[in-house]
Design a protein around this motif. Sequence first.
Motif, short mmCIF file in Angstrom:
data_model
loop_
_atom_site.label_atom_id
_atom_site.label_comp_id
_atom_site.label_asym_id
_atom_site.label_seq_id
_atom_site.Cartn_x
_atom_site.Cartn_y
_atom_site.Cartn_z
N LEU A 33 0.83 -1.21 0.00
CA LEU A 33 0.00 0.00 0.00
C LEU A 33 0.85 1.25 0.00
CD1 LEU A 33 -2.93 -0.44 2.56
CD2 LEU A 33 -3.02 -0.45 0.07
N HIS A 34 2.05 1.15 0.55
CA HIS A 34 2.91 2.32 0.71
C HIS A 34 4.35 1.83 0.80
CE1 HIS A 34 4.66 5.91 2.57
NE2 HIS A 34 3.51 6.54 2.42
N LYS A 72 -3.52 -1.10 6.99
CA LYS A 72 -3.38 -2.44 6.44
C LYS A 72 -4.19 -3.47 7.23
CE LYS A 72 0.89 -4.32 4.94
NZ LYS A 72 2.35 -4.21 4.89
N CYS A 118 -2.90 7.23 1.12
CA CYS A 118 -2.77 7.45 -0.33
C CYS A 118 -2.01 8.76 -0.57
CB CYS A 118 -4.14 7.55 -1.00
SG CYS A 118 -5.10 6.03 -0.91
N ARG A 128 -3.02 6.68 -7.24
CA ARG A 128 -2.66 5.91 -6.06
C ARG A 128 -3.92 5.34 -5.39
NH1 ARG A 128 1.40 3.32 -3.20
NH2 ARG A 128 2.81 4.60 -4.40
N LYS A 181 -5.10 2.26 -7.22
CA LYS A 181 -4.20 1.13 -6.96
C LYS A 181 -4.45 0.56 -5.55
CE LYS A 181 0.77 0.27 -6.85
NZ LYS A 181 1.06 0.24 -5.44
N ASN A 182 -4.55 1.45 -4.58
CA ASN A 182 -4.71 0.99 -3.19
C ASN A 182 -6.08 0.36 -2.95
OD1 ASN A 182 -2.13 1.74 -2.64
ND2 ASN A 182 -2.62 3.42 -1.26
N SER A 188 -5.90 -3.07 -4.12
CA SER A 188 -5.13 -3.87 -3.17
C SER A 188 -5.99 -4.32 -1.99
CB SER A 188 -3.95 -3.07 -2.61
OG SER A 188 -3.07 -2.76 -3.63
#
Length: 445
Positions: free
Chosen positions: A52-53, A115, A196, A237, A240-241, A244
Amino acid sequence: MTQQRQVVIEQRIDKSACSGSPGSSLGDVLSELLEGDLDFAQDSDSAGIHNLHAFPAKYPPALPRLFVQHLTQPGEVVLDPMVGSGTTVLEAVQRGRQGIGSDIDPLALLLSQVKTNPPDPAWAFQSGLSVCNRAYHALERDRASVCREIQKRFDNRTRQFLDYWFTQETQQELMALLLQIEAEPNPAVRQFLRLCFSGIIVTKSGGVSLAMDLAHTRPHKVAEKVPRSAIEEFARRLRKNVVSIEQTGRRAGRAAILCADARSLPLRDNSVHLIVTSPPYAANAIDYMRAHKFSLVWFGYPVDALSLRRKEYVGHEVAPYGNSVSLPKPVQQVVDVVGKLDARKAKALEGYYQDMMHVMREAYRVLQPGRCAVFVVASSRLKGIDTRADLCLGEVAQAVGFHVAGMGTRRIHRDRRMMPASRHAGNGSTIEQRMHQEYVIGLIK
Ligand SMILES: C[S@@+](CC[C@H](N)C(=O)[O-])C[C@H]1O[C@@H](n2cnc3c(N)ncnc32)[C@H](O)[C@@H]1O
């Protein structure tokens, strides 16, 4: 590990958990696991929620998973006292264990929190898109009030930091995004959006800041860098996250993420069934705050406060924690050898091992008797000397009461991780090979 060995291990853990005397059996299981392949070169999970990061020196999810699966039962408590990006805790809760993570780095805490307790992805996506739209409109309609907010929020030193590292245009876009993120009422969604936001700044290439190489060296400014639009990067972002978190499996256990120092944990004696952790490298080889402050200043941390926080990191070169403790003799000898070449570096190394004595003592205190702790460390080279963190930490662990059940090694995949660059990369020496290795130290209380 062959299937036969696997079955034996599973039988042992079942037996030990049922008999209520896990001590020696678990020690055997741990030793056997440490002899297996710990490289996880094919670990496909490095994508998805674990990404995530960006975060320096995180280990592959399969590593804590191995120990969680074989050394605990569902419902038991797994602790990572230096949780970083939350790898251990997420793996624990996905397997029905209770996960506890602590750290003192605000970005590590944010990342681990998101997370392990992510928001509903559909809600988070809608909310994030709305943040982008409202940020665009705010800049179109009333850019002046966004600029006033930038003037108002930060103290002088923090403003200087922002002016040095971010163009005016980027600052305005970031502030417009931030104002909208702060208006999000749902705490889990708000934390996700903050992550994000941070993810478009703290990247290997310095993201939308003017910095380059945030991961490897001191960040340096590239004045001619033309940063991309922060709002467009945020939208990218976000997508994408969201994917995920959509792809991640169910969390059957509960997670608690604590802002706490690993040298003084707010946990009861004997309350933990397994510890899996990786401490910072000896003598500050990775300066977490150097990169993280690029996003943390936006969340209201003044640069000076972050510099103070930096001193609390294990292995920080300035201040060892609490009363100094005497080191085991072999560790002191390594410190002395370094001291002959560089007194300052020796002092830092001594401080690191003193810190690690406190960390190990706390780990020992909170762990149930007969249970396992796994420490993943790499060696640091100071003045050309391989400081053999594996052997030294083994000594430190024994000094606080642990029994060393075994020590495994694993290769580090530098291209897959944010690691400090090695000036001697590729020279093929034994020391260099060890720098590309991590040690997995298995301990029993
Ligand atoms: C090598 S990283 C851990 C990476 C983690 N295993 C992962 O997979 O993401 C080490 C962590 O120790 C944390 N740390 C340093 N000093 C600490 C302290 N005094 N108490 C708790 N955590 C600390 C750092 O902030 C960093 O997140």
